[in-house]
Design an enzyme around this catalytic site. Sequence first.
Site, PDB file in Angstrom:
ATOM      1  N   CYS A 216       4.463  21.277 -76.825  1.00  0.00           N
ATOM      2  CA  CYS A 216       5.819  20.756 -77.014  1.00  0.00           C
ATOM      3  C   CYS A 216       6.323  19.925 -75.840  1.00  0.00           C
ATOM      4  O   CYS A 216       7.063  18.962 -76.039  1.00  0.00           O
ATOM      5  CB  CYS A 216       6.778  21.914 -77.287  1.00  0.00           C
ATOM      6  SG  CYS A 216       6.980  23.088 -75.914  1.00  0.00           S
TER       7      CYS A 216
ATOM      8  N   SER B 284      13.183  27.788 -84.465  1.00  0.00           N
ATOM      9  CA  SER B 284      12.805  26.672 -83.602  1.00  0.00           C
ATOM     10  C   SER B 284      13.361  25.346 -84.088  1.00  0.00           C
ATOM     11  O   SER B 284      13.283  24.346 -83.383  1.00  0.00           O
ATOM     12  CB  SER B 284      11.279  26.573 -83.519  1.00  0.00           C
ATOM     13  OG  SER B 284      10.753  26.207 -84.789  1.00  0.00           O
ATOM     14  N   GLY B 285      13.877  25.322 -85.313  1.00  0.00           N
ATOM     15  CA  GLY B 285      14.349  24.069 -85.890  1.00  0.00           C
ATOM     16  C   GLY B 285      13.346  23.439 -86.835  1.00  0.00           C
ATOM     17  O   GLY B 285      13.598  22.376 -87.396  1.00  0.00           O
ATOM     18  N   GLY B 286      12.200  24.102 -87.037  1.00  0.00           N
ATOM     19  CA  GLY B 286      11.192  23.598 -87.952  1.00  0.00           C
ATOM     20  C   GLY B 286      11.304  24.241 -89.322  1.00  0.00           C
ATOM     21  O   GLY B 286      12.104  25.154 -89.541  1.00  0.00           O
TER      22      GLY B 286
ATOM     23  N   CYS C  30       3.604  30.952 -73.412  1.00  0.00           N
ATOM     24  CA  CYS C  30       4.966  30.895 -73.932  1.00  0.00           C
ATOM     25  C   CYS C  30       5.236  32.074 -74.858  1.00  0.00           C
ATOM     26  O   CYS C  30       6.264  32.746 -74.752  1.00  0.00           O
ATOM     27  CB  CYS C  30       5.176  29.577 -74.678  1.00  0.00           C
ATOM     28  SG  CYS C  30       6.840  29.352 -75.327  1.00  0.00           S
TER      29      CYS C  30
END
Length: 374
Positions: A214, A26-28, A118
Amino acid sequence: MIDTIYPNDFQLGPDLAGKRIVVAMSGGVDSSVVAALAARSGAETVGITLQLYDHGSAVKRAGACCAGQDIRDARAVADKLGIAHYVFDHESRFRESVIDHFADEYIAGRTPIPCVRCNMGVKFTDLFRLARELGADCLATGHYVRRVEGAHGAELHRAADPARDQSYFLFATTQEQLEYLRFPLGGMPKPHVRAIAQELGLIVALKPDSQDICFVPDGDYASVVRKIRPEAETGGDIVHLDGRVLGQHKGMIHYTVGQRKGLEVGGQPVPLYVIRLDPATQRVIVGPRQALAVDAARITDANWLADVQGRKIMAKVRSMAKPIAAQMDGDWLRFDAPEYGVAPGQAAVFYDGDHVLGGGWIEETMASMDMCAA
């Protein structure tokens, strides 16, 4: 510190050479550390990022995921680790299955949980398909839950760190999905994860965690719903349980069951709470706290990971609520003691200790008999 994490965390056998692990990135910091652990395990590692909403509008927003800067961070981490990384545009599917559903639920007077929608839809379903198409032996994510091998197959358990546990949001994970999933962070505290990221020099080591939903900027749910469904701003009466009209509201999207603040009906002898929402008449029904008590809730679209009928279980009916003693009776979840603030649209997730037994959606509630008697 990273040397204390062993390859068998991925449970693919003692030798991962020749295996392939797909990591949802996710980029985290969490998913980045999972990618790092996978890469060091000896298995071929592939990172996948789903772009879920317009990256242009999210690029400067802190605490988002799956858009803009987060995609760039995921790509930078993959480059640092020397692994392949792919980005797939799933914006339209995310909008239809998560954002539009979120707005429609609020209009219907329900309290939605888009993070579950989600996970059970866009993320897990689509990521599973992509991972299998890539020939992966498993799909690894940065969720804080544990996968435990039980007598009858893989089991879903709470994270070792109660403050980070995300099992409530993953109740809809099917048995088939659970067999394929891996959650390497489930046994770690968050500081341990950040320490690994710092040790490896990952650019996301100090990146803030994602906050709230988000696609909802600054927690303003109403503005998102209003943009998607302008009719959501239809006003109506704020009505006491005894029938008195106490005031007017500017749209039911501003209210949820159990809400106390923001009712703007001051001067009452006792504090008032939102008891229920009536979309047919656009009325917000309010009353004293005891009117929130319910004895049971009807559960629909359940996902079972174990048999729950006729046994004592612990049920969590809100993400921040403590589990309470209950029992399933057909489609009805019956509480041992009256529970407060149980809202249609939320999830009920069932536990036996740390073991997640499954869960479902709260469709309707049954008012407490004590309240009825009163």
